[in-house]
Motif scaffolding. Structure first.
Motif, mmCIF file in Angstrom:
data_model
loop_
_atom_site.group_PDB
_atom_site.id
_atom_site.type_symbol
_atom_site.label_atom_id
_atom_site.label_comp_id
_atom_site.label_asym_id
_atom_site.label_seq_id
_atom_site.Cartn_x
_atom_site.Cartn_y
_atom_site.Cartn_z
ATOM 1 N N LEU A 1 -14.367 -2.393 16.646
ATOM 2 C CA LEU A 1 -13.078 -1.751 16.387
ATOM 3 C C LEU A 1 -13.238 -0.261 16.137
ATOM 4 N N VAL A 2 -12.372 0.522 16.780
ATOM 5 C CA VAL A 2 -12.185 1.934 16.447
ATOM 6 C C VAL A 2 -10.746 2.070 15.963
ATOM 7 N N TYR A 3 -10.548 2.772 14.853
ATOM 8 C CA TYR A 3 -9.182 2.905 14.329
ATOM 9 C C TYR A 3 -9.071 4.202 13.550
ATOM 10 N N GLY A 4 -7.894 4.456 12.976
ATOM 11 C CA GLY A 4 -7.598 5.741 12.364
ATOM 12 C C GLY A 4 -8.166 6.013 10.994
ATOM 13 N N GLY A 5 -8.981 5.123 10.454
ATOM 14 C CA GLY A 5 -9.687 5.389 9.209
ATOM 15 C C GLY A 5 -8.936 5.085 7.934
ATOM 16 N N GLY A 6 -7.764 4.468 8.019
ATOM 17 C CA GLY A 6 -6.984 4.195 6.813
ATOM 18 C C GLY A 6 -7.468 2.987 6.041
ATOM 19 N N THR A 7 -7.203 2.982 4.745
ATOM 20 C CA THR A 7 -7.541 1.840 3.898
ATOM 21 C C THR A 7 -6.301 1.105 3.425
ATOM 22 N N THR A 8 -5.133 1.565 3.847
ATOM 23 C CA THR A 8 -3.882 0.970 3.387
ATOM 24 C C THR A 8 -3.129 0.347 4.559
ATOM 25 N N GLY A 9 -2.162 -0.498 4.244
ATOM 26 C CA GLY A 9 -1.286 -1.069 5.259
ATOM 27 C C GLY A 9 -2.006 -1.880 6.310
ATOM 28 N N LEU A 10 -1.466 -1.877 7.541
ATOM 29 C CA LEU A 10 -2.066 -2.639 8.635
ATOM 30 C C LEU A 10 -3.454 -2.120 8.959
ATOM 31 N N MET A 11 -3.628 -0.810 8.898
ATOM 32 C CA MET A 11 -4.939 -0.215 9.156
ATOM 33 C C MET A 11 -6.004 -0.823 8.251
ATOM 34 N N GLY A 12 -5.748 -0.757 6.953
ATOM 35 C CA GLY A 12 -6.722 -1.251 5.990
ATOM 36 C C GLY A 12 -6.980 -2.741 6.130
ATOM 37 N N CYS B 1 -1.974 1.475 14.565
ATOM 38 C CA CYS B 1 -1.076 0.672 13.727
ATOM 39 C C CYS B 1 -0.685 1.467 12.489
ATOM 40 N N GLY B 2 0.260 0.931 11.747
ATOM 41 C CA GLY B 2 0.786 1.613 10.584
ATOM 42 C C GLY B 2 -0.160 1.633 9.397
ATOM 43 N N SER B 3 -0.059 2.676 8.596
ATOM 44 C CA SER B 3 -0.852 2.779 7.372
ATOM 45 C C SER B 3 -0.079 2.248 6.165
ATOM 46 N N VAL B 4 1.058 1.600 6.419
ATOM 47 C CA VAL B 4 1.807 0.880 5.386
ATOM 48 C C VAL B 4 1.978 -0.560 5.862
ATOM 49 N N PRO B 5 2.200 -1.512 4.963
ATOM 50 C CA PRO B 5 2.297 -2.917 5.371
ATOM 51 C C PRO B 5 3.605 -3.287 6.045
ATOM 52 N N GLY B 6 4.655 -2.482 5.839
ATOM 53 C CA GLY B 6 5.955 -2.851 6.377
ATOM 54 C C GLY B 6 6.624 -3.906 5.526
ATOM 55 N N SER B 7 7.821 -4.269 5.900
ATOM 56 C CA SER B 7 8.606 -5.200 5.085
ATOM 57 C C SER B 7 8.487 -6.652 5.534
ATOM 58 N N ASN B 8 7.895 -6.882 6.712
ATOM 59 C CA ASN B 8 7.738 -8.243 7.224
ATOM 60 C C ASN B 8 6.266 -8.628 7.210
ATOM 61 N N PRO B 9 5.868 -9.612 6.399
ATOM 62 C CA PRO B 9 4.449 -9.972 6.268
ATOM 63 C C PRO B 9 3.820 -10.489 7.560
ATOM 64 N N VAL B 10 4.616 -10.782 8.581
ATOM 65 C CA VAL B 10 4.069 -11.282 9.830
ATOM 66 C C VAL B 10 3.139 -10.251 10.476
ATOM 67 N N HIS B 11 3.372 -8.970 10.221
ATOM 68 C CA HIS B 11 2.539 -7.938 10.831
ATOM 69 C C HIS B 11 1.176 -7.827 10.138
ATOM 70 N N MET B 12 1.135 -8.006 8.836
ATOM 71 C CA MET B 12 -0.151 -8.035 8.131
ATOM 72 C C MET B 12 -0.955 -9.256 8.577
ATOM 73 N N GLU B 13 -0.284 -10.363 8.774
ATOM 74 C CA GLU B 13 -0.959 -11.561 9.256
ATOM 75 C C GLU B 13 -1.509 -11.338 10.664
ATOM 76 N N ALA B 14 -0.759 -10.629 11.491
ATOM 77 C CA ALA B 14 -1.220 -10.320 12.843
ATOM 78 C C ALA B 14 -2.479 -9.455 12.799
ATOM 79 N N ALA B 15 -2.534 -8.521 11.857
ATOM 80 C CA ALA B 15 -3.721 -7.672 11.718
ATOM 81 C C ALA B 15 -4.943 -8.512 11.369
#
Length: 241
Positions: A43-54, A15-29
């Motif tokens: 969960l295994v993921y890319g190690g980010g603390t920001t955006g959808l990853m975080g 998933c993205g390391s930024v939240p994007g412009s539509n909050p529906v994706h952060m809610e999905a995370a």
């Protein structure tokens, strides 16, 4: 057999390391993290603390503890030690450039094997992007029934990762599910391309369903559990190292 049945599932999420412009994706995370907790999924993921990853990692850690989340990140992406340092790094870029994969992890790490548990789980630092993807896949294949790969919204890196895991399935490197979480039609274009490639004869009909679609978060876990390998999947012997 009994041991594999009792192992928790391990799911790698791209998933993205930024939240994007539509909050529906952060809610999905957040909702996906709750589903993982409900079904005892690691969960295994890319190690980010920001955006959808975080958001995904932090939410699952808050529900299930740090051992439920394993971030894997290349050393080249471990650039700064503090949030302030990350901000300075970002502000040093051209004003039109948005932070993406280069802003994945905000940590202070000198241990070659990883860093202490945190609100984002346990993190392992690896040498490069290829090692990261291989380790992610290995962790998934060590998991119990329902283990696999899932993609939330994201950019170039996300689509590259999910398509490589789809290709690995086709080549017989692994035999677990790959699910696109298609919230608000985000992945409609990619799914349309797959259908067109099948119609044009570049992907077989049976392999056209390797990449599964979930339109709601609640569909992800059932699709991973029910996944069956394609009849068109190559039966290649990749050996053991």
């Amino acid at each position: 057999m009994a041991d594999s049945e009792t192992k928790p599932a391990v799911v790698c999420v791209f998933c993205g390391s930024v939240p994007g412009s539509n909050p529906v994706h952060m809610e999905a995370a957040r909702t996906l993290a709750a589903e993982f907790h409900k079904h005892n999924v690691k969960l295994v993921y890319g190690g980010g603390t920001t955006g959808l990853m975080g958001e995904l990692a932090r939410t699952l850690v808050s529900l299930a503890g740090p051992k439920a989340v394993h971030g894997i990140i290349p050393r080249a992406l471990v650039k700064v030690a503090t949030v302030g340092g990350m901000r300075e790094h970002q502000e040093g870029q051209a004003s039109t450039q948005k932070p993406g994969k280069a802003a994945e992890r905000v940590i202070d790490a000198t241990d070659a094997d990883g860093i202490p548990e945190s609100e984002y789980g346990v993190t392992t630092i690896v040498v490069d992007m290829h090692t990261r993807k291989r380790m992610m896949a290995e962790k998934v294949l060590e998991g119990g029934p329902g283990s696999g790969f899932v993609s939330l919204a994201g950019g170039f890196g996300t689509i590259e990762e999910v398509m490589e895991m789809t290709t690995w399935n086709q080549l017989g490197i692994h035999k677990v599910g790959v699910v696109l979480l298609n919230i608000n039609g985000y992945w409609d274009g990619l799914l349309a391309w797959v259908r067109n490639a099948v119609n044009e004869g570049y992907i077989s009909v049976s392999n056209g369903v390797i990449l599964a679609e979930a339109k709601e978060v609640s569909e992800v876990w059932p699709k991973l559990l029910a996944y069956q390998v394609s009849n068109g999947r190559m039966q290649l012997n990749w050996g053991e190292e």
